[in-house]
Design a protein around this motif. Sequence first.
Motif, PDB file in Angstrom:
ATOM      1  N   MET A 199       0.856  -1.176   0.000  1.00 35.57           N
ATOM      2  CA  MET A 199       0.000   0.000   0.000  1.00 35.57           C
ATOM      3  C   MET A 199       0.902   1.240   0.000  1.00 35.57           C
ATOM      4  SD  MET A 199      -2.873   1.042   2.821  1.00 35.57           S
ATOM      5  CE  MET A 199      -1.795   1.206   4.224  1.00 35.57           C
ATOM      6  N   THR A 200       0.568   2.202  -0.838  1.00 42.75           N
ATOM      7  CA  THR A 200       1.357   3.419  -0.932  1.00 42.75           C
ATOM      8  C   THR A 200       0.421   4.619  -0.874  1.00 42.75           C
ATOM      9  OG1 THR A 200       3.011   2.320  -2.280  1.00 42.75           O
ATOM     10  CG2 THR A 200       3.015   4.703  -2.327  1.00 42.75           C
ATOM     11  N   ASN A 201       0.803   5.640  -0.114  1.00 40.63           N
ATOM     12  CA  ASN A 201       0.134   6.928  -0.197  1.00 40.63           C
ATOM     13  C   ASN A 201       1.228   7.968  -0.335  1.00 40.63           C
ATOM     14  OD1 ASN A 201       1.077   7.778   2.397  1.00 40.63           O
ATOM     15  ND2 ASN A 201      -0.703   6.880   3.398  1.00 40.63           N
ATOM     16  N   GLU A 202       0.876   9.213  -0.375  1.00 45.56           N
ATOM     17  CA  GLU A 202       1.870  10.245  -0.607  1.00 45.56           C
ATOM     18  C   GLU A 202       2.950  10.271   0.468  1.00 45.56           C
ATOM     19  OE1 GLU A 202       1.407  14.908  -1.084  1.00 45.56           O
ATOM     20  OE2 GLU A 202       0.060  13.749  -2.385  1.00 45.56           O
ATOM     21  N   ARG A 203       2.579  10.053   1.688  1.00 47.82           N
ATOM     22  CA  ARG A 203       3.519  10.148   2.806  1.00 47.82           C
ATOM     23  C   ARG A 203       4.265   8.843   3.076  1.00 47.82           C
ATOM     24  NH1 ARG A 203       4.155  12.538   8.168  1.00 47.82           N
ATOM     25  NH2 ARG A 203       6.201  11.720   8.727  1.00 47.82           N
ATOM     26  N   PHE A 204       3.537   7.709   3.040  1.00 49.37           N
ATOM     27  CA  PHE A 204       4.113   6.428   3.458  1.00 49.37           C
ATOM     28  C   PHE A 204       3.992   5.368   2.376  1.00 49.37           C
ATOM     29  CE2 PHE A 204       2.475   8.300   7.491  1.00 49.37           C
ATOM     30  CZ  PHE A 204       3.678   8.446   8.153  1.00 49.37           C
ATOM     31  N   THR A 205       5.002   4.494   2.313  1.00 51.01           N
ATOM     32  CA  THR A 205       4.941   3.282   1.514  1.00 51.01           C
ATOM     33  C   THR A 205       4.934   2.130   2.513  1.00 51.01           C
ATOM     34  OG1 THR A 205       6.177   4.321  -0.271  1.00 51.01           O
ATOM     35  CG2 THR A 205       6.071   1.904  -0.269  1.00 51.01           C
ATOM     36  N   VAL A 206       3.867   1.335   2.491  1.00 51.11           N
ATOM     37  CA  VAL A 206       3.626   0.330   3.525  1.00 51.11           C
ATOM     38  C   VAL A 206       3.771  -1.076   2.960  1.00 51.11           C
ATOM     39  CG1 VAL A 206       1.919  -0.533   5.179  1.00 51.11           C
ATOM     40  CG2 VAL A 206       2.030   1.911   4.673  1.00 51.11           C
ATOM     41  N   THR A 207       4.505  -1.926   3.684  1.00 51.62           N
ATOM     42  CA  THR A 207       4.549  -3.359   3.397  1.00 51.62           C
ATOM     43  C   THR A 207       3.951  -4.070   4.610  1.00 51.62           C
ATOM     44  OG1 THR A 207       6.714  -3.784   4.374  1.00 51.62           O
ATOM     45  CG2 THR A 207       6.680  -3.060   2.063  1.00 51.62           C
ATOM     46  N   ALA A 208       3.951  -5.364   4.612  1.00 57.61           N
ATOM     47  CA  ALA A 208       3.378  -6.106   5.735  1.00 57.61           C
ATOM     48  C   ALA A 208       4.092  -5.796   7.048  1.00 57.61           C
ATOM     49  CB  ALA A 208       3.424  -7.608   5.452  1.00 57.61           C
ATOM     50  N   ASP A 209       5.417  -5.636   7.001  1.00 64.35           N
ATOM     51  CA  ASP A 209       6.195  -5.479   8.234  1.00 64.35           C
ATOM     52  C   ASP A 209       6.814  -4.112   8.451  1.00 64.35           C
ATOM     53  OD1 ASP A 209       5.784  -8.157   9.024  1.00 64.35           O
ATOM     54  OD2 ASP A 209       7.412  -8.814   7.714  1.00 64.35           O
ATOM     55  N   THR A 210       6.917  -3.291   7.386  1.00 66.12           N
ATOM     56  CA  THR A 210       7.624  -2.018   7.517  1.00 66.12           C
ATOM     57  C   THR A 210       6.849  -0.875   6.864  1.00 66.12           C
ATOM     58  OG1 THR A 210       8.901  -2.312   5.493  1.00 66.12           O
ATOM     59  CG2 THR A 210       9.886  -3.139   7.550  1.00 66.12           C
ATOM     60  N   VAL A 211       7.252   0.343   7.233  1.00 69.45           N
ATOM     61  CA  VAL A 211       6.675   1.557   6.655  1.00 69.45           C
ATOM     62  C   VAL A 211       7.833   2.485   6.281  1.00 69.45           C
ATOM     63  CG1 VAL A 211       5.262   3.599   7.096  1.00 69.45           C
ATOM     64  CG2 VAL A 211       4.590   1.386   8.065  1.00 69.45           C
ATOM     65  N   LEU A 212       7.912   2.855   5.004  1.00 63.87           N
ATOM     66  CA  LEU A 212       8.892   3.840   4.551  1.00 63.87           C
ATOM     67  C   LEU A 212       8.230   5.203   4.625  1.00 63.87           C
ATOM     68  CD1 LEU A 212      11.480   4.912   3.179  1.00 63.87           C
ATOM     69  CD2 LEU A 212      10.381   4.368   0.978  1.00 63.87           C
ATOM     70  N   ASP A 213       8.830   6.115   5.384  1.00 65.05           N
ATOM     71  CA  ASP A 213       8.358   7.493   5.436  1.00 65.05           C
ATOM     72  C   ASP A 213       9.010   8.223   4.269  1.00 65.05           C
ATOM     73  OD1 ASP A 213       7.983  10.218   5.913  1.00 65.05           O
ATOM     74  OD2 ASP A 213       8.012   9.956   8.087  1.00 65.05           O
ATOM     75  N   ASN A 214       8.225   8.594   3.284  1.00 66.33           N
ATOM     76  CA  ASN A 214       8.751   9.218   2.075  1.00 66.33           C
ATOM     77  C   ASN A 214       9.269  10.637   2.307  1.00 66.33           C
ATOM     78  OD1 ASN A 214       8.225   6.996   0.264  1.00 66.33           O
ATOM     79  ND2 ASN A 214       6.068   7.483   0.543  1.00 66.33           N
ATOM     80  N   ARG A 215       8.925  11.259   3.428  1.00 67.65           N
ATOM     81  CA  ARG A 215       9.452  12.587   3.766  1.00 67.65           C
ATOM     82  C   ARG A 215      10.849  12.503   4.362  1.00 67.65           C
ATOM     83  NH1 ARG A 215       4.540  15.315   7.071  1.00 67.65           N
ATOM     84  NH2 ARG A 215       2.981  15.206   5.432  1.00 67.65           N
ATOM     85  N   THR A 216      11.053  11.517   5.228  1.00 60.61           N
ATOM     86  CA  THR A 216      12.318  11.430   5.973  1.00 60.61           C
ATOM     87  C   THR A 216      13.247  10.333   5.465  1.00 60.61           C
ATOM     88  OG1 THR A 216      11.391   9.878   7.582  1.00 60.61           O
ATOM     89  CG2 THR A 216      11.191  12.251   8.083  1.00 60.61           C
ATOM     90  N   ASN A 217      12.735   9.430   4.640  1.00 60.09           N
ATOM     91  CA  ASN A 217      13.464   8.242   4.179  1.00 60.09           C
ATOM     92  C   ASN A 217      13.805   7.282   5.304  1.00 60.09           C
ATOM     93  OD1 ASN A 217      13.432   8.702   1.398  1.00 60.09           O
ATOM     94  ND2 ASN A 217      15.091  10.174   1.606  1.00 60.09           N
ATOM     95  N   LEU A 218      13.088   7.380   6.416  1.00 64.21           N
ATOM     96  CA  LEU A 218      13.254   6.414   7.499  1.00 64.21           C
ATOM     97  C   LEU A 218      12.332   5.235   7.252  1.00 64.21           C
ATOM     98  CD1 LEU A 218      13.251   8.798  10.580  1.00 64.21           C
ATOM     99  CD2 LEU A 218      15.210   7.558   9.644  1.00 64.21           C
ATOM    100  N   VAL A 219      12.789   4.046   7.631  1.00 67.15           N
ATOM    101  CA  VAL A 219      11.963   2.853   7.550  1.00 67.15           C
ATOM    102  C   VAL A 219      11.589   2.474   8.978  1.00 67.15           C
ATOM    103  CG1 VAL A 219      11.827   0.448   6.827  1.00 67.15           C
ATOM    104  CG2 VAL A 219      13.139   2.088   5.456  1.00 67.15           C
ATOM    105  N   TRP A 220      10.286   2.361   9.229  1.00 71.99           N
ATOM    106  CA  TRP A 220       9.764   2.049  10.557  1.00 71.99           C
ATOM    107  C   TRP A 220       9.275   0.618  10.639  1.00 71.99           C
ATOM    108  CZ3 TRP A 220       9.860   5.423  14.586  1.00 71.99           C
ATOM    109  CH2 TRP A 220      10.170   6.750  14.274  1.00 71.99           C
TER     110      TRP A 220
END
Length: 121
Positions: free
Chosen positions: A1-22
Amino acid sequence: MTNERFTVTADTVLDNRTNLVWQRAVSNSLVTFAEATVYAKSLRLEGYTDWRLPTKDELLSIIEDGQCKFAIDETTFPYTPSGFFWHSSPFATYFKTPRYQVFCVRGPIIGRVRENEKTKV
């Protein structure tokens, strides 16, 4: 799942603003700072092993703006409880026995690096 702010997988979330993976799901239990540090160092998600506790600024960066209280996007980070979360700051040495939730992050460090602190999310 992707939206403007976050790219989401089953286990992680990429913050597209900060390039941090949560880490998408928080730890299942409340832990001490020492336990949180061990948890982060031993976390293995999507082949990555370089997880760490976030800085206070990093943790605050995923809070939704415009909320009357601290709030996190529940679609992106499902089942995230409201409460305190550990982050890296020297002040947590005063909190030796309390237990808080853990969110782990990987990527470049944002904000002042301080060890052992908690932040309410």
